[in-house]
Write a protein that holds these residues in place. Structure first.
Motif, PDB file in Angstrom:
ATOM      1  N   TYR A   1       4.467   3.056 -11.488  1.00 50.80           N
ATOM      2  CA  TYR A   1       4.357   2.162 -10.334  1.00 50.80           C
ATOM      3  C   TYR A   1       4.465   0.712 -10.790  1.00 50.80           C
ATOM      4  CZ  TYR A   1       3.138   5.705  -6.896  1.00 50.80           C
ATOM      5  OH  TYR A   1       3.186   6.774  -6.029  1.00 50.80           O
TER       6      TYR A   1
ATOM      7  N   VAL B   1      -2.932   5.478  -2.849  1.00 46.87           N
ATOM      8  CA  VAL B   1      -3.817   6.568  -2.462  1.00 46.87           C
ATOM      9  C   VAL B   1      -3.077   7.852  -2.791  1.00 46.87           C
ATOM     10  CG1 VAL B   1      -5.021   7.726  -0.582  1.00 46.87           C
ATOM     11  CG2 VAL B   1      -4.944   5.221  -0.666  1.00 46.87           C
TER      12      VAL B   1
ATOM     13  N   ARG C   1       0.847  -1.197   0.000  1.00 41.58           N
ATOM     14  CA  ARG C   1       0.000   0.000   0.000  1.00 41.58           C
ATOM     15  C   ARG C   1       0.878   1.242   0.000  1.00 41.58           C
ATOM     16  NH1 ARG C   1      -4.163   1.290   3.810  1.00 41.58           N
ATOM     17  NH2 ARG C   1      -5.286   2.080   1.992  1.00 41.58           N
TER      18      ARG C   1
ATOM     19  N   ALA D   1      -0.063  -2.814  -4.456  1.00 40.39           N
ATOM     20  CA  ALA D   1      -1.455  -3.260  -4.315  1.00 40.39           C
ATOM     21  C   ALA D   1      -2.436  -2.119  -4.476  1.00 40.39           C
ATOM     22  CB  ALA D   1      -1.655  -3.932  -2.954  1.00 40.39           C
ATOM     23  N   GLU D   2      -2.053  -0.926  -4.024  1.00 39.31           N
ATOM     24  CA  GLU D   2      -2.953   0.227  -4.061  1.00 39.31           C
ATOM     25  C   GLU D   2      -2.152   1.499  -3.866  1.00 39.31           C
ATOM     26  OE1 GLU D   2      -6.776   2.068  -1.574  1.00 39.31           O
ATOM     27  OE2 GLU D   2      -5.433   0.592  -0.648  1.00 39.31           O
TER      28      GLU D   2
ATOM     29  N   VAL E   1      -1.901  -0.121 -12.005  1.00 34.76           N
ATOM     30  CA  VAL E   1      -2.176  -0.493 -10.616  1.00 34.76           C
ATOM     31  C   VAL E   1      -3.353   0.332 -10.131  1.00 34.76           C
ATOM     32  CG1 VAL E   1       0.239  -1.093 -10.199  1.00 34.76           C
ATOM     33  CG2 VAL E   1      -0.566   1.203  -9.648  1.00 34.76           C
ATOM     34  N   PRO E   2      -4.072  -0.132  -9.101  1.00 36.85           N
ATOM     35  CA  PRO E   2      -5.210   0.652  -8.597  1.00 36.85           C
ATOM     36  C   PRO E   2      -4.755   1.964  -7.955  1.00 36.85           C
ATOM     37  CG  PRO E   2      -5.309  -1.641  -7.853  1.00 36.85           C
ATOM     38  CD  PRO E   2      -3.950  -1.434  -8.432  1.00 36.85           C
ATOM     39  N   VAL E   3      -5.312   3.079  -8.414  1.00 36.51           N
ATOM     40  CA  VAL E   3      -4.980   4.404  -7.886  1.00 36.51           C
ATOM     41  C   VAL E   3      -6.276   5.110  -7.518  1.00 36.51           C
ATOM     42  CG1 VAL E   3      -3.899   6.628  -8.319  1.00 36.51           C
ATOM     43  CG2 VAL E   3      -2.926   4.561  -9.346  1.00 36.51           C
ATOM     44  N   ASP E   4      -6.345   5.554  -6.277  1.00 34.02           N
ATOM     45  CA  ASP E   4      -7.494   6.312  -5.782  1.00 34.02           C
ATOM     46  C   ASP E   4      -7.039   7.744  -5.527  1.00 34.02           C
ATOM     47  OD1 ASP E   4      -9.936   7.056  -4.777  1.00 34.02           O
ATOM     48  OD2 ASP E   4      -9.622   6.160  -2.806  1.00 34.02           O
TER      49      ASP E   4
END
Length: 226
Positions: free
Chosen positions: A62, A70, A47, A67-68, A91-94
């Protein structure tokens, strides 16, 4: 353990004209900057929190071990561009609003933190670094790629003068003579390897050309972050 900080108000930073200028400039400079972004993010995993994500140019670099992400961005124009970049990331990006001095996340929630060309413009560097130390798990790593003071001479003098006069007003609060490594040590980080770089490597040098790239850790035995 210190309590989580209160979230900053939405759009705590509002520089719409500079944001549009920065978005265009950063894209045009990306051929020179991209290799440093890749080096900055090599080996990052788990994270991750990125502060001052800007228009999201780090997102493409990345690695799949993440995994994530933020991504905190306080400026609304840049945040919209970052959301678009997040949709293209592997990759997951919030992307969320917030300021580095009051991160809207829980303590000890992240394995890595990333500060990329942002500490030059935060209003309160010690508070921002205290927040990064708070949200990293003990032993977690901060990767940094930041503008910094020139190694002496006329340019260093010019940087100090610019920081006291016109530069922050013209460039969204940016300061070009801050000592990132010294600030990290003062904030309680264990500074690891780092190196000074000049961007671009060839051609004329600007007040923003002098940078530092490296890593630091929140101490593994750390109960006093924040």
């Amino acid at each position: 353990m210190p309590p989580s900080a209160r979230p900053a108000p939405r759009d705590a930073v509002h520089h719409p004209l500079f944001a549009r200028f920065y978005a265009r400039l950063s894209v045009s400079a990306e051929p020179a900057i991209a290799p440093h972004r890749k080096e900055l993010l090599r080996g990052v995993e788990g994270r991750v929190i990125e502060v001052g994500a800007g228009n999201g140019l780090n997102f493409a670099h990345y690695p799949s071990t993440v995994a994530e992400v933020v991504a905190i961005e306080p400026e609304s124009v840049l945040r919209r561009l970052a959301v678009s970049a997040a949709l293209r990331a592997d990759v997951p990006v919030d992307v969320v609003p917030g300021a580095a001095e009051a991160l809207p996340v829980k303590s000890e929630a992240f394995d890595f933190a990333v500060a990329s060309l942002v500490l030059c413009s935060v209003r309160d560097v010690p508070r921002a670094l205290g927040e990064l130390r708070r949200v990293l798990r003990p032993g977690g790593e901060l990767r940094f790629f930041e503008h910094g003071r020139a190694p002496g001479g006329a340019m260093a003098t010019a940087q100090r003068v610019l920081d006291r006069t016109v530069w922050p007003r013209l460039f969204g609060g940016c300061h070009v003579s801050r000592d990132t490594v010294g600030a990290l040590r003062a904030a309680g980080f264990e500074v690891g390897s780092y190196r000074a770089i000049v961007v671009p490597e060839r051609g004329p040098k600007f007040p923003t050309s002098y940078c530092v790239l490296g890593s630091a850790r929140r101490p593994a035995e750390d109960e006093a972050a924040g």
